[in-house]
Design an enzyme around this catalytic site. Structure first.
Site, mmCIF file in Angstrom:
data_model
loop_
_atom_site.group_PDB
_atom_site.id
_atom_site.type_symbol
_atom_site.label_atom_id
_atom_site.label_comp_id
_atom_site.label_asym_id
_atom_site.label_seq_id
_atom_site.Cartn_x
_atom_site.Cartn_y
_atom_site.Cartn_z
ATOM 1 N N SER A 71 0.815 -1.219 0.000
ATOM 2 C CA SER A 71 0.000 0.000 0.000
ATOM 3 C C SER A 71 0.845 1.265 0.000
ATOM 4 O O SER A 71 0.425 2.296 -0.527
ATOM 5 C CB SER A 71 -0.934 0.003 1.212
ATOM 6 O OG SER A 71 -0.188 -0.111 2.421
ATOM 7 N N ASP A 247 -3.061 7.242 10.065
ATOM 8 C CA ASP A 247 -3.127 5.908 10.684
ATOM 9 C C ASP A 247 -1.796 5.435 11.254
ATOM 10 O O ASP A 247 -1.692 4.308 11.746
ATOM 11 C CB ASP A 247 -3.647 4.882 9.662
ATOM 12 C CG ASP A 247 -2.775 4.815 8.414
ATOM 13 O OD1 ASP A 247 -1.690 5.438 8.392
ATOM 14 O OD2 ASP A 247 -3.174 4.136 7.450
ATOM 15 N N HIS A 250 0.748 5.138 6.883
ATOM 16 C CA HIS A 250 0.845 5.776 5.565
ATOM 17 C C HIS A 250 1.204 7.256 5.715
ATOM 18 O O HIS A 250 0.676 7.946 6.586
ATOM 19 C CB HIS A 250 -0.463 5.624 4.797
ATOM 20 C CG HIS A 250 -0.815 4.195 4.539
ATOM 21 N ND1 HIS A 250 -1.734 3.511 5.317
ATOM 22 C CD2 HIS A 250 -0.361 3.315 3.617
ATOM 23 C CE1 HIS A 250 -1.853 2.272 4.861
ATOM 24 N NE2 HIS A 250 -1.019 2.125 3.832
#
EC number: 2.3.1.45
Length: 774
Positions: A71, A247, A250
């Site tokens: 991600s 979070d 990221h």
């Protein structure tokens, strides 16, 4: 020979850095840097270009870029694509491949979802190693956090990661022979913000995975350096910004954009070669003209050394001998005058060493360069400092006339210092400062009109010697820099500006009927004749200012186009000329009115006396202060640079005249001057030109870094060298002007013929170069 020794010290200084600083700026870009401000990233040692959409598409035309990983790599993919297409949406299933293609620009960027370094990722990479498959031009890969998360941060997972990356390393190395391959090291996390199912992802674990990746990928080739590049700079960026993460895992969008822009610079700088993107750029090849210049300066240095050795040996033969009768020493001193040849060789010798320093600073990619970053303190604190120094070093003037020589030197000096601080601090981004600096540039041109008009009006010297002397002093350094630095004449825009305006003043006053003060004193009718001439000049200026087509046609004619074109057109020259179109005329008109009042003894210019009667002086001072402040308030309230630039030519004279009156009406103000500012004023032209390459960098877009890691010490050292070089060039120009521009007309005409032949040869060589580039 102190001057030669000083230049040798410059050379030695450069040679030391040749050994120290010859490093790959790409490595620095990928591995180190710092934040200058909240969102401004500064790579160590080089400048990073901010790519626009059109530039990115132009660089990546017919290119395929692949991002492989988890991600975090997906985030980097999105930020990279948004440089090409800002409207691209972050949507769709996050755990699958995401394609992007711009068919018009023929650019393809893919994200391939492989969150772990495992057999799946290996198979994807292995396919590209086959000869029959088209390979991506750029591959950006990286993963680790999923492995930590899924296996709960176990040591067995780390061992498996090492085995998997060991099996992938040869494949990446094989791809790196034909493509650009980057392995993105894992960014730190903000552990306090991590959700419960991510608590096992600690910075300690991430460091262990990064160490494994670096160790294995760097040792994948036994006898040479790995071709797989480590993208570790994102770790440094994340250390500063991860606290802003939503979070804890990221990065915030601004950090991702910085990493994506770094990738763009790594790949595109060597293709597009942006001036303000020095990272990853190879040294530009020497042109034919530059090679010939290097040969000329080498021969000059060799010639002067031979001349010096011969002169030294002759001096030894004439050393003191002892008289046998008296026992006293007799000195066989022969006072031989310094020959023109010796001065010529010495000047070109020093100039050659200085030009070598120029080239090494701004063309050889030897010294470091950094981007500018504006803060109010970086501009205003140095301004206050030099103001204090200027006030501290003051002396009495030799004469107390309005705009006497010491005063005009002082004016040029403090204006030049303010302009230098403006350039190095990047203050052009702050509109109020920009508008006030525009007035300072206009004031220089005002002095051009005032000074040259006063000379021709009083002296009546319209001879060719005067014209050649002025043109030589204005243009000598710029012509040399155009040759050595491979830059067009218009690049040093201020010199073409003052040169053209000098010729306009000369032509206006020298055309029939030639009206000078001596003639006008006999008949007042001539004053009206001169005003009529100035009226026609104003009409001519207005015509060119509002007829862009006519202006461009005139200056697009060969060979004028070779002097005034920049990037293939003369728009920049038209813009620069038009921006201060009236101020030279205002300077000429002011000189005429002032000299007329002075001749009629209307002014009181005695020491300590106010310029007018007390009532008139106080009234004019009040009006001047109000006008000065009114302009500053208007300039500080500017919201749009284009609109303010449109008004500037008409209103800049208000603040200039206000300053002149404030500075000259009080007798005590007219009787003193700042010797500190005046010293800089005498070399103001050289300072303005030299800053382009040996104080600033990348053609004024950045800052030269001689001493990395210590900005304050770097500024002190680079400024000292810069000022010394500017002063030396001023001396060289004066020495050469006496030799190359003799007073004897017949000799002068011969020299002019040689100069004309030189420029013809330069034009021919330039045309050959242009054709070879095409």
């Amino acid at each position: 020979f102190a001057d030669i020794q000083k230049n040798h010290s410059f050379l030695a200084f450069s040679v030391v850095y040749l050994a120290v600083l010859c490093n790959d700026s790409c490595e620095y870009l990928l591995s180190s840097g710092r934040f200058l401000g909240e969102k401004v990233w500064q790579p160590h040692s080089c400048m990073m270009h901010k790519y626009k959409i059109s530039e990115a598409k132009n660089c990546l035309v017919d290119k395929h870029i692949a991002f492989i990983g988890d991600s975090r790599i997906r985030q980097l993919f999105y930020s990279f694509v948004k440089i090409i297409n800002p409207q691209f949406k972050e949507e769709g299933n996050k755990h699958e491949n995401i394609p992007f293609e711009d068919k018009i620009a023929s650019v393809k960027v893919d994200f391939l979802w492989h969150p772990e370094v495992n057999g799946s990722m290996k198979q994807c990479i292995k396919v590209w190693t086959e000869d029959s498959i088209a390979k991506p031009h750029v591959i950006v890969a990286g993963a680790a956090t999923w492995s930590i998360k899924i296996h709960n941060g176990s040591s067995e997972a780390l061992s498996q990661y090492k085995m998997n990356i060991t099996s992938i390393a040869p494949l990446l190395e094989k791809l790196a022979k034909t493509s650009d391959v980057y392995w993105v090291l894992q960014d730190p996390v903000y552990e306090d913000l991590l959700s419960e199912n991510r608590k096992m992802i600690t910075n300690e674990k991430i460091d262990a995975y990064n160490e494994a990746a670096v160790s294995i990928l760097n040792s994948s080739t036994r006898n040479s350096k790995s071709n797989v590049k480590m993208f570790s700079v994102s770790k440094l960026i994340a250390q500063e910004t991860i606290m802003e993460s939503l979070d804890g895992l990221h990065l915030p969008e601004s950090s991702r954009e910085t990493s994506a822009m770094i990738l763009m610079n790594v790949y595109c700088n060597k293709i597009l070669k942006p001036v303000d993107g020095s990272c990853c750029q190879p040294r530009p090849p020497l042109t034919l003209i530059q090679k010939l210049a290097a040969c000329f300066f080498t021969l000059s240095i060799t010639g002067y050394l031979i001349f010096y050795i011969i002169h030294r040996n002759a001096h030894r033969k004439n050393k003191p001998c002892t008289d046998l009768e008296s026992g006293e020493e007799k000195k066989n001193i022969i006072n031989t005058p310094v020959s023109s040849l010796e001065i010529l060789l010495q000047s070109f010798c020093k100039l050659g060493l200085i030009m070598a320093y120029f080239y090494m600073c701004d063309r050889a990619n030897l010294f470091m360069k950094e981007n500018k970053f504006y803060t109010h303190s970086s501009f205003f604190i140095p301004i206050i400092y030099i103001l204090v120094l200027g006030v501290f070093y003051n002396e009495n003037t030799k004469e107390t006339k309005v705009l006497n020589r010491e005063q005009t030197d002082e004016w040029k000096g403090w204006m030049q210092l303010v302009i230098l601080i403006y350039h190095i601090s990047g203050a052009s981004t702050f509109l109020p400062v920009y508008m006030h600096i525009r007035v300072l540039v206009a004031a220089y041109l005002f002095q051009t009109g005032y000074g040259h008009f006063s000379y021709f009006w009083i002296k009546g010297d319209f001879g060719i010697h005067r014209v050649c002397q002025v043109l030589f002093r204005l243009n000598f350094l710029v012509v040399v820099l155009c040759i050595v630095m491979d830059r067009p004449y218009q690049f040093y825009y201020f010199v073409p500006l003052v040169t053209v305006w000098f010729m306009i003043i000369y032509i206006t006053l020298s055309l029939w009927p030639q009206i000078i003060q001596k003639k006008a004193n006999g008949n007042c009718f001539w004053h009206f004749g001169l005003l009529l001439k100035l009226g026609f000049l104003l009409l001519f200026i207005c015509f060119l200012a509002y007829s862009q087509g006519a202006f461009e046609k005139i200056f697009s004619l060969w060979p004028l186009s070779k002097c005034f074109e920049l990037k293939g057109n003369v728009y920049e020259w038209w813009f620069r000329w038009r921006l201060d179109r009236y101020v030279v005329f205002h300077g000429m008109l002011f000189a005429f009115i002032y000299l007329a009042l002075q001749k009629r003894q209307v002014l009181s210019e005695g020491k300590g006396e106010p310029l007018f009667s007390n009532k008139i002086s106080n009234f004019l001072l009040f009006i001047s202060v109000v006008s000065f402040l009114t302009y500053s308030i208007w300039a500080s309230s500017c919201k749009n640079k284009a609109e303010c630039n449109e008004l500037h030519p008409s209103v800049s004279v208000v603040q200039i005249l206000a300053f002149i009156l404030i500075r000259n009406i009080p007798g005590y103000a007219r009787s003193v001057y700042s010797s500190f500012f005046a010293w800089f004023g005498k070399i103001s032209l050289e300072l303005f030109i030299c800053q382009y390459h040996i104080w600033l960098a990348a053609d004024t877009r950045g800052i030269l870094v001689l001493i990395p890691g210590n900005p304050m010490l770097n500024i002190i050292v680079s400024t000292f060298i810069f000022v010394c070089v500017a002063h030396e060039i001023s001396q060289i120009t004066n020495d050469l002007a006496q030799i190359i521009i003799p007073k004897d007309n017949s000799s002068l005409l011969k020299r002019l013929a040689c100069i004309a032949a030189f420029f013809c040869g330069l034009l021919i060589l330039s045309s050959i170069q242009d054709k070879s580039k095409q």
